[in-house]
Design an enzyme around this catalytic site. Structure first.
Site, PDB file in Angstrom:
ATOM      1  CG  ASP A  91      -9.505 -45.674 106.870  1.00 51.66           C
ATOM      2  OD1 ASP A  91     -10.750 -45.704 106.907  1.00 51.66           O
ATOM      3  OD2 ASP A  91      -8.795 -45.945 107.849  1.00 51.66           O
ATOM      4  CG  ASP A  96     -15.152 -51.275 101.646  1.00 56.42           C
ATOM      5  OD1 ASP A  96     -14.666 -52.156 102.382  1.00 56.42           O
ATOM      6  OD2 ASP A  96     -16.374 -51.061 101.556  1.00 56.42           O
ATOM      7  CB  VAL A  97     -10.223 -54.004 103.579  1.00 57.73           C
ATOM      8  CG1 VAL A  97      -9.098 -53.018 103.786  1.00 57.73           C
ATOM      9  CG2 VAL A  97     -11.161 -54.060 104.794  1.00 57.73           C
ATOM     10  CE1 TYR A 152     -12.220 -56.956 116.793  1.00 59.46           C
ATOM     11  CE2 TYR A 152     -11.495 -57.867 118.884  1.00 59.46           C
ATOM     12  CZ  TYR A 152     -11.287 -57.025 117.803  1.00 59.46           C
ATOM     13  OH  TYR A 152     -10.131 -56.266 117.744  1.00 59.46           O
ATOM     14  CE  LYS A 157      -9.312 -58.036 114.858  1.00 60.39           C
ATOM     15  NZ  LYS A 157      -8.535 -57.367 113.801  1.00 60.39           N
ATOM     16  CB  THR A 217      -7.978 -46.873 118.918  1.00 67.31           C
ATOM     17  OG1 THR A 217      -8.852 -48.000 118.979  1.00 67.31           O
ATOM     18  CG2 THR A 217      -6.530 -47.315 119.045  1.00 67.31           C
TER      19      THR A 217
HETATM   20  N1  LIG Z   1      -7.666 -50.737 120.038  1.00 69.67           N
HETATM   21  C1  LIG Z   1      -7.509 -51.914 120.573  1.00 69.67           C
HETATM   22  O1  LIG Z   1      -7.520 -52.065 121.812  1.00 69.67           O
HETATM   23  C2  LIG Z   1      -7.253 -53.117 119.681  1.00 69.67           C
HETATM   24  C3  LIG Z   1      -6.891 -54.312 120.309  1.00 69.67           C
HETATM   25  C4  LIG Z   1      -6.658 -55.435 119.519  1.00 69.67           C
HETATM   26  C5  LIG Z   1      -6.761 -55.360 118.139  1.00 69.67           C
HETATM   27  N2  LIG Z   1      -7.128 -54.175 117.560  1.00 69.67           N
HETATM   28  C6  LIG Z   1      -7.219 -54.164 116.090  1.00 69.67           C
HETATM   29  O2  LIG Z   1      -6.440 -53.103 115.574  1.00 69.67           O
HETATM   30  C7  LIG Z   1      -6.947 -52.716 114.295  1.00 69.67           C
HETATM   31  C8  LIG Z   1      -7.080 -51.207 114.240  1.00 69.67           C
HETATM   32  O3  LIG Z   1      -8.086 -50.804 115.151  1.00 69.67           O
HETATM   33  P1  LIG Z   1      -8.033 -49.453 115.995  1.00 69.67           P
HETATM   34  O4  LIG Z   1      -8.119 -49.837 117.407  1.00 69.67           O
HETATM   35  O5  LIG Z   1      -6.929 -48.602 115.537  1.00 69.67           O
HETATM   36  O6  LIG Z   1      -9.474 -48.830 115.627  1.00 69.67           O
HETATM   37  P2  LIG Z   1      -9.891 -47.536 114.800  1.00 69.67           P
HETATM   38  O7  LIG Z   1     -11.358 -47.573 114.751  1.00 69.67           O
HETATM   39  O8  LIG Z   1      -9.207 -46.337 115.346  1.00 69.67           O
HETATM   40  O9  LIG Z   1      -9.282 -47.808 113.341  1.00 69.67           O
HETATM   41  C9  LIG Z   1      -9.838 -48.727 112.441  1.00 69.67           C
HETATM   42  C10 LIG Z   1      -9.740 -48.154 111.045  1.00 69.67           C
HETATM   43  O10 LIG Z   1     -10.252 -49.133 110.117  1.00 69.67           O
HETATM   44  C11 LIG Z   1     -11.010 -48.425 109.163  1.00 69.67           C
HETATM   45  N3  LIG Z   1     -11.997 -49.283 108.499  1.00 69.67           N
HETATM   46  C12 LIG Z   1     -13.162 -49.771 108.996  1.00 69.67           C
HETATM   47  N4  LIG Z   1     -13.816 -50.452 108.056  1.00 69.67           N
HETATM   48  C13 LIG Z   1     -13.053 -50.410 106.927  1.00 69.67           C
HETATM   49  C14 LIG Z   1     -13.191 -50.929 105.610  1.00 69.67           C
HETATM   50  N5  LIG Z   1     -14.276 -51.626 105.251  1.00 69.67           N
HETATM   51  N6  LIG Z   1     -12.196 -50.699 104.722  1.00 69.67           N
HETATM   52  C15 LIG Z   1     -11.112 -49.989 105.081  1.00 69.67           C
HETATM   53  N7  LIG Z   1     -10.933 -49.453 106.297  1.00 69.67           N
HETATM   54  C16 LIG Z   1     -11.891 -49.671 107.215  1.00 69.67           C
HETATM   55  C17 LIG Z   1     -11.692 -47.311 109.945  1.00 69.67           C
HETATM   56  O11 LIG Z   1     -12.170 -46.277 109.094  1.00 69.67           O
HETATM   57  C18 LIG Z   1     -10.573 -46.871 110.870  1.00 69.67           C
HETATM   58  O12 LIG Z   1      -9.792 -45.846 110.293  1.00 69.67           O
HETATM   59  C19 LIG Z   1      -8.275 -53.462 114.119  1.00 69.67           C
HETATM   60  O13 LIG Z   1      -8.063 -54.588 113.278  1.00 69.67           O
HETATM   61  C20 LIG Z   1      -8.607 -53.913 115.537  1.00 69.67           C
HETATM   62  O14 LIG Z   1      -9.424 -55.050 115.564  1.00 69.67           O
HETATM   63  C21 LIG Z   1      -7.369 -53.059 118.297  1.00 69.67           C
END
Ligand SMILES: NC(=O)c1ccc[n+]([C@@H]2O[C@H](COP(=O)([O-])OP(=O)(O)OC[C@H]3O[C@@H](n4cnc5c(N)ncnc54)[C@H](O)[C@@H]3O)[C@@H](O)[C@H]2O)c1
Length: 260
Positions: A38, A64-65, A156, A160, A193
């Site tokens: 992360d 950083d991805v 977004y 996706k 989240t």
């Molecule tokens: N929460 C939802 O309802 C939901 C629904 C569909 C999809 N998602 C997807 O699930 C995944 C996780 O999201 P989440 O809901 O847990 O959110 P979150 O914000 O809790 O977690 C996302 C994580 O990604 C990290 N991140 C951001 N930019 C980064 C970078 N450049 N390099 C490395 N890490 C980085 C952040 O620091 C964080 O820890 C995401 O891809 C999101 O699009 C979430």
């Protein structure tokens, strides 16, 4: 503790928070050696420490991805420490809600870079490691927003939807070459989240109060329930394990019926 992914080496990007954090815990509980990555270093190190405290195996790496150099370093570090890679969860992502007329090009590009370029780089730099260590499973975090559009989330949606078809194309390339690398996408619904702070920053209820996520879920989700990160982690565990060995190029939707 179980053994559904016993001894498998797993990288989880964005593992410091939310769904990634839950995936790290769930895979470690089932015997995986987890590499949490992360950009939130303190929170990421805490996740690794929590896993250790629970008797699991984990380490944290800053990553950083969007940086190809950092992907090269992470892949090299995992190869040196563990001799190979079995599971990659391309989970890191952001969600920027805005009118397409108001979104800046910089925000469009930042979201594309994290959500889509990050997955591309993960595939590019981890498939060789997996292929050369006998195969593996890659799980790309898409969304139900990768299956259908949403007003004020079009950018977004674009990332996706891109993850969804990138997954299928790469799954077929791996299959064609007999690399024994499976690639599937996961499509969460509404999961509690921190991401929602930026997905719907302007949302207000009819009385002008900030939108409460479980109230939104009670209306938008057929079962009325707000999802939890563990609901997604259980699906990721299945795709990471050999229980899903005949699955590649598939979409695993975990949304309590939203997309039905
Ligand atoms: N929460 C939802 O309802 C939901 C629904 C569909 C999809 N998602 C997807 O699930 C995944 C996780 O999201 P989440 O809901 O847990 O959110 P979150 O914000 O809790 O977690 C996302 C994580 O990604 C990290 N991140 C951001 N930019 C980064 C970078 N450049 N390099 C490395 N890490 C980085 C952040 O620091 C964080 O820890 C995401 O891809 C999101 O699009 C979430």
């Amino acid at each position: 503790m179980g053994n559904r992914v016993q001894g498998k080496v797993a990288i989880i990007t964005g593992g410091a928070s939310g769904i990634g954090r839950a995936c790290a815990h769930r895979l470690a509980e089932e015997g995986a050696v987890v590499v949490v990555t992360d950009i939130q270093d303190e929170a990421g190190a805490t996740v690794a420490a929590e896993i250790h405290a629970a008797g699991g195996s984990a380490e944290y790496l800053h990553h950083d991805v969007t940086s190809e150099d950092e992907w090269v370093s992470v892949a090299a570090a995992v190869s040196a420490s563990h001799g190979g890679l079995d599971v990659l969860v391309n989970n890191a992502g952001i969600g920027l809600g805005a009118s397409i007329l108001e979104m800046t090009l910089a925000d469009w590009q930042r979201q594309q870079a994290i959500n889509l370029d990050g997955v591309f780089l993960g595939l590019k730099h981890c498939i060789p490691l997996m292929r050369d260590s006998g195969g593996g499973s890659i799980i790309n975090m898409s969304s139900i927003a990768g299956l259908k559009g949403n007003a004020r989330l079009a950018a977004y949606n674009a990332t996706k939807g891109g993850v969804r078809l990138l997954t299928k194309g790469v799954a077929l390339e791996c299959a064609q070459n007999r690399w024994k690398v499976r690639v599937n996408s996961v499509h969460p619904g509404i999961i509690e989240t921190p991401i929602w702070k930026t997905v719907m920053p302007e949302s207000l209820t009819s009385d002008g109060q900030p939108l409460v996520l479980d109230e939104m879920a009670s209306v938008a989700v057929p079962t009325g329930e707000l999802g939890q990160p563990t609901d997604i982690a259980n699906g990721v565990l299945f795709l990471a394990s050999d229980d899903s060995s005949y699955m590649t190029g598939s979409e695993l939707v975990i949304d309590a019926g939203v997309s039905a």
